[in-house]
Write a protein that holds these residues in place. Structure first.
Motif, PDB file in Angstrom:
ATOM      1  N   GLU A 131      39.144  31.762  52.096  1.00 39.78           N
ATOM      2  CA  GLU A 131      39.957  32.688  51.522  1.00 39.78           C
ATOM      3  C   GLU A 131      40.019  33.797  52.241  1.00 39.78           C
ATOM      4  OE1 GLU A 131      42.822  33.275  49.209  1.00 39.78           O
ATOM      5  OE2 GLU A 131      41.802  31.811  48.282  1.00 39.78           O
ATOM      6  N   ARG A 132      39.095  34.467  52.927  1.00 35.56           N
ATOM      7  CA  ARG A 132      38.951  35.735  53.233  1.00 35.56           C
ATOM      8  C   ARG A 132      40.220  35.450  54.776  1.00 35.56           C
ATOM      9  NH1 ARG A 132      37.498  39.412  50.277  1.00 35.56           N
ATOM     10  NH2 ARG A 132      35.457  38.848  49.439  1.00 35.56           N
ATOM     11  N   LEU A 178      43.616  35.795  53.143  1.00 38.06           N
ATOM     12  CA  LEU A 178      44.130  36.862  52.768  1.00 38.06           C
ATOM     13  C   LEU A 178      44.332  37.887  53.929  1.00 38.06           C
ATOM     14  CD1 LEU A 178      41.171  37.867  49.851  1.00 38.06           C
ATOM     15  CD2 LEU A 178      44.032  37.429  49.591  1.00 38.06           C
ATOM     16  N   VAL A 235      48.458  36.781  47.751  1.00 40.64           N
ATOM     17  CA  VAL A 235      47.402  37.323  47.969  1.00 40.64           C
ATOM     18  C   VAL A 235      46.565  38.065  46.512  1.00 40.64           C
ATOM     19  CG1 VAL A 235      46.683  39.924  48.679  1.00 40.64           C
ATOM     20  CG2 VAL A 235      48.056  38.443  50.162  1.00 40.64           C
ATOM     21  N   HIS A 288      42.722  37.469  45.792  1.00 42.08           N
ATOM     22  CA  HIS A 288      41.807  38.689  45.289  1.00 42.08           C
ATOM     23  C   HIS A 288      41.160  38.194  44.102  1.00 42.08           C
ATOM     24  CE1 HIS A 288      42.166  40.951  48.912  1.00 42.08           C
ATOM     25  NE2 HIS A 288      43.260  41.232  48.787  1.00 42.08           N
ATOM     26  N   ASP A 289      42.048  37.789  43.146  1.00 42.35           N
ATOM     27  CA  ASP A 289      41.455  37.604  41.735  1.00 42.35           C
ATOM     28  C   ASP A 289      40.516  36.519  41.879  1.00 42.35           C
ATOM     29  OD1 ASP A 289      41.653  38.290  39.057  1.00 42.35           O
ATOM     30  OD2 ASP A 289      42.876  36.573  38.554  1.00 42.35           O
ATOM     31  N   GLU A 333      37.892  40.659  42.905  1.00 39.37           N
ATOM     32  CA  GLU A 333      38.194  41.964  43.530  1.00 39.37           C
ATOM     33  C   GLU A 333      39.395  42.509  42.644  1.00 39.37           C
ATOM     34  OE1 GLU A 333      36.762  40.573  47.873  1.00 39.37           O
ATOM     35  OE2 GLU A 333      39.012  40.510  47.568  1.00 39.37           O
ATOM     36  N   ASP A 349      41.943  45.099  44.231  1.00 41.80           N
ATOM     37  CA  ASP A 349      42.962  44.591  45.438  1.00 41.80           C
ATOM     38  C   ASP A 349      44.043  43.864  44.649  1.00 41.80           C
ATOM     39  OD1 ASP A 349      41.648  46.034  47.712  1.00 41.80           O
ATOM     40  OD2 ASP A 349      40.250  44.371  47.682  1.00 41.80           O
ATOM     41  N   THR A 350      43.490  43.181  43.594  1.00 42.81           N
ATOM     42  CA  THR A 350      44.464  42.093  42.676  1.00 42.81           C
ATOM     43  C   THR A 350      45.392  43.020  42.010  1.00 42.81           C
ATOM     44  OG1 THR A 350      42.723  40.813  42.290  1.00 42.81           O
ATOM     45  CG2 THR A 350      44.769  40.534  41.238  1.00 42.81           C
TER      46      THR A 350
END
Length: 988
Positions: free
Chosen positions: A599-600, A603, A630, A634-635, A639, A642-643
């Motif tokens: 996921e990182r 993103l 995105v 983040h969700d 996070e 950011d979400t």
């Protein structure tokens, strides 16, 4: 008197002693019957007349309290305010009827704009209209006003003498028995009557005298504004009649139609904006037309639109506007429910400054509201009535002329297209020419409008040989964006028809996109390969087509090949320096890494793609898509900041470019985000906005009404929750994976209500489909939210097999996404639930305590309390139960509190001494967290619209909170709330 001549100025009119009416009771009845502005008397279909006070019980109580005090010798006053149709006159009538029953002397009158030049006319008509005694009292005052003779104007001295004598006469009446005086339409009272009313309110506290006046927000007068401010400052009770809540509106409709409203009628009544009078006119008009029938115990429209004959009477309801304001508002109705004041000025050929007075009057009257950069009709049904008031042929011509004027002024494509949609008959040559030039832009912003207008143009045979292929291509593009099944066929036909290699490549890209939307990745890959084989392909189009191929490979699980080719595409796009090509390539790479569980990396590519897409307007749609991805990423990584940032940017962009389809998605995803974070009122606001956008995608009602029902179910508002569930078609989930992604809230709501009704096995049956392969494929990254509930319900129903299967399914979800804490923690919780083991439940609890997951925190604490009780640790179990109840209480989740207490009670555990005291039902301590936030903003002097903006709530939600706050605090005004807040802050 036959009627007054033209006004000559303040206090200048001459009086005779002839009363305007001779019978006060008859005056009151005729006034209320003739100019009733409330829906207080409802006409049922069978002709039965029923008094209706839905949504006004609190306000009646406020006036009744003042009446009781006046009868006891402590007089007072009230000022009833509200928009036309809110029920002001009916409230005055109620006060007078109650006063008569208590043996009071009652007097009633009303202001009249025709008599404003006659000093004290309104007050004298109010006090003296009941026979000879009234004539003598009136005659004495008129004599003082006339002073030295019939030709002498009223002087300040004679006016003050008349007012002093009038006050003495009121004292004399009160000496005999309590007096109640009601003055309707204060906004039209003469200036001297306003001054006299102020003097009477000063005298009221020392007399058995109750003064009740009603006032509309228009017309605005400086004298009236000063009076209102002074009255409230000196203790006059403000009684503000706002719109009915949706629940109150439904109860009102039931009283009118004889049965609760069905979904279509409920939606139609919603256009009245909670105005009782408009609701009554609408429903009784529909009943008279035979457009409502009782079906299955519900009052429902017999046709989709329910007829339009009742709209004429609704248009008459705003006849109090000046002719200029009425005509301006009628032209605004052509622009839609929301409109831009500058565009209205363009259409009318005037400057915005020249419209200030007309628009200001409509805003003050409560017909328009200011949304920031636009104006909006507060009651959509009034907009419909104004629109219907224009003859059809004229309306069509006006739409065409409006479209052309707006296009010449540089209005956006959706705005111009919205006007062309209202043109009946064939499209003109100008309209088709405009459509050819702007169809591409229109597709990006409103593909629904684009498809509709292009289809009309093609059917009418207008396009030239050169224009037809352009419009056909745009139609195919619109169909693809709208996910229409025929989109792939349309594009394929056009691709096969053209011989131009460059155009074939573009159409090949569109065909691949259409097939991917339909989920046919094998055919999408084939179309992409064919497009890549076209000769003379530009580098930019080659990169964009390669990005399509990467997406296809990733979805077909050819992840290594997809990753290698995607990296090459990104590098090529960077060398080329084409923002759109790089955005497409980054989007494809983000999807590859998402499929790889990294996921990182996903993103990172998403953020870089968004940055490139920001550089060109043509990349708005791919930017919206990446922002949604995105935000979701983040969700999943928990996070929230950011979400929320990605969701806010996406909503802003979708509104700016007019992409309704993307906007509804962003509102829905924002609702999900806030629901999980425990901001349920905020989530409800996003859900309401998503529902208002009226996009036809099947997943929208599933998510919107499912989540609404779930929130209401948790809050133990069963009837309201059921109404939302009724709005979802029974077979809505049969549409497959496109809908299953958003089915979780609906399933949980259905299960919750079944369990609440004492049917836990039925609740389990609702959720068991999530164990199937179909739901596993459709509910990607969503299924783990439901599986702990499956485990709990299965164990309580004695179905150990299903519980074990749910544990295994949740562990499989966690294994597929090792980076995501949500599935991993859900799997730990499932294991603890299944084994009734406090250790894993405590481990899951540690995660929920560190984040903002109040519902999951409460549920895990509840599960832990049960496990601790099974292990005999009743002290720890009681502590966990108390903490669970605290978490649920912060959400207003009363059903969860009741369920938790019931589960633990059977194990011998009851809440601790502090917890056993239920939340107070009145006073500051009784306010929920959401109500407390609203109360503090009210105390700061914020208006309801300002509070709605601050807390991301709908205005109806804020209004409901304010009503609850006043009720719980037993207060009458926002000023009293402010005083109480100050005391609380000071420790009092």
């Amino acid at each position: 008197m036959t009627g007054p001549p033209a006004p000559e100025g303040r206090h200048s009119r001459r009086w005779t002693s002839e009363p305007r009416r001779t019978d006060n009771a008859g005056q009151r009845a005729s006034t209320i019957a003739g100019r009733r502005d409330s829906a207080s008397v409802a006409r049922r279909g069978d002709g039965v007349v029923a008094a209706v006070w839905v949504g006004r019980e609190e306000h009646v109580g406020m006036v009744r309290t003042l009446l009781d005090e006046a009868v006891a010798g402590r007089g007072g006053s009230a000022l009833v305010e509200g928009e036309p149709g809110a029920g002001k006159t009916r409230l005055l009538e109620e006060a007078l009827s109650a006063a008569e029953g208590l043996g009071c002397s009652v007097r009633h009158g009303s202001g009249d704009e025709l008599w404003q030049g006659y000093p004290l006319r309104a007050v004298l008509d109010c006090l003296y209209g009941d026979g000879a005694a009234g004539d003598r009292g009136r005659g004495e005052i008129v004599g003082l006003l006339n002073g030295d003779g019939a030709d002498t104007p009223t002087t300040e001295t004679s006016l003050m003498a008349a007012m002093d004598r009038l006050l003495a006469q009121v004292d004399e009446i009160c000496a005999e028995r309590p007096l109640v005086v009601a003055l309707d339409d204060l906004q039209w009272a003469d200036d001297a009557s306003l001054l006299m009313w102020q003097r009477l309110t000063k005298a009221a506290p020392r007399l058995p005298l109750l003064l009740v006046a009603s006032c509309r927000p228009v017309p605005r007068r400086r004298e009236l504004d000063r009076l209102r401010a002074g009255l409230v400052e000196r203790g006059t009770l403000p009684v503000r009649l706002g719109p009915l809540t949706p629940e109150e509106s439904e109860r009102f409709v039931e009283s009118l139609a004889g049965a609760p409203p069905g979904p279509r009628l409920r939606g139609r009544v919603g256009l009245a904006g909670g105005n009782p009078c408009y609701i009554e006119e609408l429903v009784t008009g529909l009943l008279a037309e035979g457009a409502i029938d009782i079906v299955g115990g519900r009052a429902e429209l017999t046709t989709p639109d329910g007829g339009r004959g009742h709209l004429c009477s609704l248009a008459d309801r705003i006849g109090f506007l000046t002719p200029s304001s009425y005509e301006t508002l009628r032209q605004a109705a052509l622009l839609g429910v929301e409109f831009d004041a500058g565009q209205l000025a363009v259409v009318l050929g005037r400057t915005t400054r020249q419209l200030l007075d007309a628009l200001g009057e409509s805003i003050a009257a409560g017909l328009l509201s200011d949304t920031g950069d636009r104006l909006r009709f507060r009651h959509e049904v009034i907009r419909e009535a104004l629109y219907a008031d224009i003859p059809g042929s004229v309306r069509s011509a006006l739409h065409h002329d409006t479209a052309r004027a707006l296009a010449d002024a540089g209005a956006s494509a959706p705005v111009v297209a919205g006007q062309l949609r209202g043109v009946s008959g064939p499209m003109t040559a100008w309209a088709v020419r405009w459509l050819v030039e702007h169809a591409g832009t229109l597709n990006a912003q409103s593909p629904v409008l684009a498809a509709e207008l292009i289809e009309r143009a093609i059917e009418q045979g207008w396009p030239t040989d050169a224009d037809r292929p352009v419009l056909e291509e745009r139609l195919a593009e619109a169909a693809t964006l709208l996910r229409r099944p025929q989109s792939a066929g349309l594009v394929r036909t056009m691709r096969d028809r053209t011989q131009d290699p460059a155009r074939r490549a573009v159409l090949g890209f569109m065909l691949s996109s259409a097939l991917m939307v339909q989920g046919d990745m094998a055919q999408a890959l084939k179309a992409t390969e064919e497009a890549l084989a076209e000769p003379g392909l530009s580098v930019a189009w080659h990169i964009r087509l390669v990005a399509c191929r990467v997406l296809c490979h990733a979805d077909l699980d050819r992840l290594d090949a997809a990753r290698a080719e995607g990296e090459e595409a990104v590098a090529a796009a960077e060398r080329l320096g084409d923002p759109l090509a790089e955005a497409e390539a980054r989007h494809a790479m983000a999807y590859v890494y998402y499929r790889l569980g990294r996921e990182r990396e996903a993103l990172r590519h998403g953020a870089q793609g968004i940055a490139r897409a920001r550089q060109i307007p043509a990349a708005a749609d791919i930017r919206l898509l990446m922002l949604a991805n995105v935000a979701e990423g983040h969700d999943r990584l928990d996070e929230p900041e950011d979400t929320e940032q990605a969701l806010d940017e996406a909503r802003t962009l979708a509104r700016r470019v007019g992409s309704t389809g993307r906007l509804v998605g962003m509102e829905a995803r924002s609702a999900e985000f806030h629901f999980r974070r425990g901001r349920w009122d905020c989530a409800a606001g996003h859900l309401e906005r998503a529902a208002e956008l009226k996009v036809l995608d099947g997943w929208i009602p599933v998510l919107v009404h499912g989540m609404h029902a779930l929130i209401l179910g948790h809050r133990d508002q069963r009837a309201a929750a059921l109404r939302h569930l009724e709005r979802v078609e029974p077979d809505a989930l049969a549409a497959g994976t496109a809908v299953l992604r958003d089915a979780g809230h609906l399933l949980l709501a259905r299960a919750l209500l079944a369990e609440r009704d004492g049917r836990p096995r039925d609740a389990l049956r609702v959720l068991l489909p999530v164990l199937s392969d179909e739901y596993a494929a459709g509910m990607v990254h969503e299924r783990h939210w439901l599986l702990p509930e499956v485990v709990r319900l299965a164990l309580e129903s004695g179905d150990a097999g299903s519980a074990e299967a749910a544990v295994a399914a949740c562990e499989a979800e966690a294994a597929k996404a090792p980076e995501y804490p949500g599935p991993r923690t859900a799997a730990i919780r499932c294991r603890g639930l299944f084994a009734q083991d406090p250790a894993p439940l405590a481990q899951a609890l540690a995660y929920y305590e560190g984040g903002s997951w109040p519902l999951l925190l409460g549920q895990t604490l509840e599960d832990l309390a049960v496990a601790q009780a099974w292990h005999g640790d009743l002290v720890a179990s009681r502590v966990s139960l108390d903490r669970a109840v605290e978490a649920y209480g912060g959400l207003g989740a009363q059903w969860d509190i009741a369920r938790a207490e019931a589960r633990l009670r059977t194990l011998g555990v009851r809440r601790g001494s502090r917890a056993t005291r239920r939340r107070a039902t009145s006073g500051w301590e009784s306010l929920t967290p959401a109500e407390l936030k609203v109360a503090l903003l009210v105390a700061q002097g914020r208006s309801n619209p300002e509070i709605a903006t601050e807390l991301f709530l709908s205005r109806r939600t804020v209004q409901t909170h304010v009503s609850h706050i006043l009720g719980k605090l037993q207060m009458r005004s926002r000023t009293e709330v402010a005083r109480e807040a100050a005391l609380q802050a000071a420790g009092g």
